[in-house]
Design a protein around this motif. Structure first.
Motif, PDB file in Angstrom:
ATOM      1  N   SER A   1      -4.181 -64.371-103.349  1.00  0.00           N
ATOM      2  CA  SER A   1      -3.713 -64.070-101.991  1.00  0.00           C
ATOM      3  C   SER A   1      -2.744 -62.898-102.009  1.00  0.00           C
ATOM      4  O   SER A   1      -2.769 -62.043-101.112  1.00  0.00           O
ATOM      5  N   GLY A   2      -1.890 -62.841-103.022  1.00  0.00           N
ATOM      6  CA  GLY A   2      -0.947 -61.726-103.133  1.00  0.00           C
ATOM      7  C   GLY A   2      -1.650 -60.401-103.344  1.00  0.00           C
ATOM      8  O   GLY A   2      -1.263 -59.372-102.772  1.00  0.00           O
TER       9      GLY A   2
ATOM     10  N   LYS B   1      -4.737 -59.656-102.365  1.00  0.00           N
ATOM     11  CA  LYS B   1      -5.396 -59.306-101.102  1.00  0.00           C
ATOM     12  C   LYS B   1      -4.385 -58.812-100.068  1.00  0.00           C
ATOM     13  O   LYS B   1      -4.624 -57.829 -99.372  1.00  0.00           O
ATOM     14  N   LYS B   2      -3.243 -59.499 -99.982  1.00  0.00           N
ATOM     15  CA  LYS B   2      -2.227 -59.135 -98.995  1.00  0.00           C
ATOM     16  C   LYS B   2      -1.716 -57.714 -99.241  1.00  0.00           C
ATOM     17  O   LYS B   2      -1.591 -56.910 -98.312  1.00  0.00           O
ATOM     18  N   ALA B   3      -1.441 -57.386-100.507  1.00  0.00           N
ATOM     19  CA  ALA B   3      -0.965 -56.041-100.841  1.00  0.00           C
ATOM     20  C   ALA B   3      -2.034 -54.995-100.530  1.00  0.00           C
ATOM     21  O   ALA B   3      -1.724 -53.890-100.058  1.00  0.00           O
TER      22      ALA B   3
ATOM     23  N   TYR C   1      -4.452 -55.194 -98.178  1.00  0.00           N
ATOM     24  CA  TYR C   1      -4.541 -55.018 -96.733  1.00  0.00           C
ATOM     25  C   TYR C   1      -3.354 -54.220 -96.192  1.00  0.00           C
ATOM     26  O   TYR C   1      -3.509 -53.368 -95.309  1.00  0.00           O
ATOM     27  N   GLU C   2      -2.165 -54.513 -96.698  1.00  0.00           N
ATOM     28  CA  GLU C   2      -0.976 -53.786 -96.244  1.00  0.00           C
ATOM     29  C   GLU C   2      -1.106 -52.302 -96.552  1.00  0.00           C
ATOM     30  O   GLU C   2      -0.678 -51.448 -95.766  1.00  0.00           O
TER      31      GLU C   2
ATOM     32  N   GLU D   1      -3.605 -50.688 -94.144  1.00  0.00           N
ATOM     33  CA  GLU D   1      -3.086 -50.546 -92.784  1.00  0.00           C
ATOM     34  C   GLU D   1      -2.253 -49.281 -92.596  1.00  0.00           C
ATOM     35  O   GLU D   1      -1.924 -48.923 -91.470  1.00  0.00           O
TER      36      GLU D   1
ATOM     37  N   SER E   1     -10.486 -58.822 -88.279  1.00  0.00           N
ATOM     38  CA  SER E   1      -9.805 -60.102 -88.079  1.00  0.00           C
ATOM     39  C   SER E   1     -10.826 -61.218 -87.823  1.00  0.00           C
ATOM     40  O   SER E   1     -11.826 -61.016 -87.139  1.00  0.00           O
TER      41      SER E   1
ATOM     42  N   THR F   1     -11.179 -61.391 -92.424  1.00  0.00           N
ATOM     43  CA  THR F   1      -9.923 -61.902 -92.954  1.00  0.00           C
ATOM     44  C   THR F   1      -8.994 -62.350 -91.831  1.00  0.00           C
ATOM     45  O   THR F   1      -8.867 -61.660 -90.819  1.00  0.00           O
TER      46      THR F   1
ATOM     47  N   THR G   1      -5.903 -62.320 -92.203  1.00  0.00           N
ATOM     48  CA  THR G   1      -4.674 -61.564 -92.446  1.00  0.00           C
ATOM     49  C   THR G   1      -4.457 -60.477 -91.408  1.00  0.00           C
ATOM     50  O   THR G   1      -3.317 -60.193 -91.027  1.00  0.00           O
TER      51      THR G   1
END
Length: 355
Positions: free
Chosen positions: A95-96, A98-100, A102-103, A106, A144, A180, A182
């Motif tokens: 998850s970390g 993927k989160k990084a 996506y950030e 963006e 989303s 996602t 997220t």
């Protein structure tokens, strides 16, 4: 296997091993001048395009630890108690990552807009093809889950899963769509698979792996070990990983916006000299909708503006046929509204009146 699946999904053929603390530069292309055109036989001025650093990220080896108590092992058995919590730990690591990712996506600087998911994806596809016009780009989109849920209300599609992410292959013929929760509803991120790269800090080889007795999978990207802590009767899990996915060109990442705000339709208004002096005859297309009304307003210099849903009760009524008293050169705006006077469409023209 999950990381390999994500590589395949993103089209990254090879992960690049790098040392801990390596700084990765992400760039954007900038045209610094727009030279004038020259005459026949004259020297053509150079168009200057340079690559500028847009962002930097540092590749760090991240460390994770969790403990399974003796009591938990006694209740559930070592396999269940340790493996289940190990799976949860690895899920958090994924998850970390993927989160990084996506950030980072963006922060892309390209843009596109549509009125719904399908039109926004199409606009993003067009922006990608334009940016990568000199190469055979393979688009990939990130949307989303809320927007996909809205779409699923009217359509049936099948999804697959990789690295904990749902995706749809060749969605609407535009490319791979990754779904996602997220991302914020109303936002679509798109780029070319060729623009995506992956790097990692080797966690199952070298001095660190040897010192902490880390065992890695076939990729060597995640290292893990277990050891007993006698002081508190726990079996601890230590995991280390440094994995990052990133775009090479930030302006090659398109940020799409689903703008569901209704927009006012356009009328084509034509003014011609009326029958009597000081009047104009208007023609409007398309034709007036059933149950709708015409309203108009003039101004000496600036055409009156109107937005969708605006109340135009106080504008002057027009039957769609009669000549209108107006002055040549003035601006006139005609609005088609519903029975409650909410504007639906509008158009303007310069007044031509009978002398």
């Amino acid at each position: 296997s999950n990381i390999n699946e994500l590589q395949q999904l993103l089209g990254i053929t090879e992960m690049i091993p790098m040392a801990n603390g390596t700084v990765i530069n992400i760039y954007k292309m900038v045209q610094t001048n727009t030279p004038d055109q020259v005459g026949e036989g004259e020297t053509i001025n150079l168009t200057q395009i340079k690559q500028e650093k847009a962002k930097t990220i540092e590749l760090d080896l991240q460390k994770f630890r969790k403990a399974t108590t003796a009591e938990a092992i006694q209740r559930s058995g070592r396999t269940l108690a340790v493996n289940r919590t190990d799976e949860k730990l690895l899920s958090g690591i994924q998850s970390g990552i993927k989160k990084a990712f996506y950030e980072l996506l963006e922060t892309g600087t390209g843009s596109a807009t549509g009125s719904n998911l399908q039109s926004t994806l199409s606009a993003c596809w067009g922006a990608i093809k334009k940016f990568y016009e000199d190469m055979d780009a393979t688009p990939v989109y990130f949307v989303s889950s809320d927007d996909v849920a809205d779409y699923l209300g009217n359509a049936s599609i099948s999804m697959q899963t990789a690295f904990g992410m749902s995706y749809i292959e060749d969605f609407l013929g535009l490319g791979t769509v990754v779904v996602t929760p997220t991302l914020t509803q109303g936002k679509v991120i798109a780029t070319a698979k060729e623009n995506l790269n992956g790097a990692y800090v080797p966690a199952s080889s070298g001095d660190v792996a040897q010192a902490f007795n880390l065992t890695g999978d076939a990729t060597g990207m995640v290292g893990m070990t277990h050891y007993v802590v006698g002081s508190n009767a726990t079996l601890e899990t230590l995991a280390m990983a440094g994995v990052v996915f990133y775009p090479e060109l930030l302006d090659g990442v398109i940020i799409g916006t689903i703008d569901t705000t209704p927009t006012i339709d356009t009328l084509t208004v034509t003014s011609a000299a009326g029958t009597e002096s000081g009047t104009t005859k208007l023609t409007v297309s398309p034709e007036l909708g059933q149950g709708h009304l015409y309203k108009y307003k003039t101004d000496p210099t600036t055409a009156p503006t109107v937005t969708y849903g605006q109340n135009v009760r106080n504008w002057t009524a027009w039957d769609g046929e009669s000549d209108i008293e107006a002055t040549t050169g003035h601006k006139i705006t005609v609005v088609e509204c519903d029975s409650s006077y909410k504007a639906l469409a509008s158009g303007t023209d310069d007044v031509t009146a009978q002398a």
